[in-house]
Design a protein around this motif. Sequence first.
Motif, PDB file in Angstrom:
ATOM      1  N   SER A  66       0.842  -1.200   0.000  1.00 52.81           N
ATOM      2  CA  SER A  66       0.000   0.000   0.000  1.00 52.81           C
ATOM      3  C   SER A  66       0.874   1.244   0.000  1.00 52.81           C
ATOM      4  N   ALA A  67       0.308   2.355  -0.441  1.00 54.76           N
ATOM      5  CA  ALA A  67       1.086   3.588  -0.596  1.00 54.76           C
ATOM      6  C   ALA A  67       1.699   4.049   0.719  1.00 54.76           C
ATOM      7  N   ASP A  68       0.971   3.952   1.823  1.00 54.30           N
ATOM      8  CA  ASP A  68       1.473   4.442   3.113  1.00 54.30           C
ATOM      9  C   ASP A  68       2.726   3.689   3.550  1.00 54.30           C
TER      10      ASP A  68
ATOM     11  N   LEU B 238       4.738   1.802   1.659  1.00 53.53           N
ATOM     12  CA  LEU B 238       5.830   2.026   0.706  1.00 53.53           C
ATOM     13  C   LEU B 238       6.485   3.380   0.925  1.00 53.53           C
ATOM     14  N   ASP B 239       5.685   4.393   1.210  1.00 51.77           N
ATOM     15  CA  ASP B 239       6.244   5.724   1.473  1.00 51.77           C
ATOM     16  C   ASP B 239       7.124   5.711   2.724  1.00 51.77           C
ATOM     17  N   THR B 240       6.672   5.001   3.756  1.00 54.26           N
ATOM     18  CA  THR B 240       7.469   4.923   4.992  1.00 54.26           C
ATOM     19  C   THR B 240       8.787   4.209   4.746  1.00 54.26           C
TER      20      THR B 240
ATOM     21  N   ASN C   4      10.378   3.873   1.927  1.00 53.21           N
ATOM     22  CA  ASN C   4      11.198   4.709   1.052  1.00 53.21           C
ATOM     23  C   ASN C   4      11.874   5.833   1.836  1.00 53.21           C
ATOM     24  N   ALA C   5      11.155   6.379   2.815  1.00 48.06           N
ATOM     25  CA  ALA C   5      11.710   7.476   3.622  1.00 48.06           C
ATOM     26  C   ALA C   5      12.825   7.007   4.547  1.00 48.06           C
ATOM     27  N   CYS C   6      12.953   5.700   4.733  1.00 52.98           N
ATOM     28  CA  CYS C   6      14.005   5.160   5.610  1.00 52.98           C
ATOM     29  C   CYS C   6      15.328   4.949   4.883  1.00 52.98           C
TER      30      CYS C   6
ATOM     31  N   LYS D 108      10.518   5.967  13.057  1.00 53.22           N
ATOM     32  CA  LYS D 108       9.629   5.476  12.010  1.00 53.22           C
ATOM     33  C   LYS D 108       8.997   4.176  12.486  1.00 53.22           C
TER      34      LYS D 108
END
Length: 284
Positions: A117-119, A121-123, A125-127, A229
Amino acid sequence: MGNDETLKERLSHVSVEGTPALRTFARWLLDNPSLVAFNSIRGLAKQAGVNPNTVTRMAKALGYASFDAFRTDVQETLQTLAPNYGARAQTLRREHRDSAFTALMEAHRENTATLFSADILDTLNACIDPLLSARNVYVVGVRSCYAIAHYFSYVGGMAFANFADTPTLPGGIVDVMSQAASEDIVVGITYEHYSAEVVRACEIAQSRGARVLALTDSHASPIAVGAWKVVCLPMAGPHFLPSLNSTFSAVEMLLVGMAARSDHAAQRVADFEGRIRQFGGYSS
């Protein structure tokens, strides 16, 4: 929904007041409520011997906006009522004697869809960039999570100079965490029942100013409190332990993302491979 008793009350009502198809299905669900948690619409329909449309109509009759909402509520209820591994094993024996593989495959499909899910994957990616730039990356997991922690540290160490070995000796976790600092990232991996050693490791890391990346099953997890995170991983399934497939996949995604952005990972991996081959570590 609120709690399991409310679901039983609603199903009981439908079993009396619903259409003939819904009445029959409601009675079946009263005997097999946990199957909702581990199946898709078609999978549940097949096991109950009903039309997939009946499954969708049942979710609506019970007051849910969709089957997904119905299934999520049942999953949460089961986690609340039976976090006990022994109880999960009894449910597996009682309700999945001849359908364990099917239930497991359905759960893995749903967990994978949630993980992508986008949420989440975004988390993840931010790591990636912070993990690459951290002074040290420590990965802590014990018991069933130790294998994932070891894999993350081992493969991470092949490609990146800042990955530390996973602590293994008695007292080793505290020894290592006492060295953590603000330039470091500590990856904690645990789920309910939350391992005391991992919870303590994250507490020590935070007290030392290190950032904690929590790979866990809930935002209410003790290692999520104050974490830098939190990756809330889907772990549903019929197994007597929560499924770790999504955790392993998340770790692989982090490693792949880091290697793709690193200027030095490819050469480090090649050098590592060359050393092992030179000294006979590979048989071919």
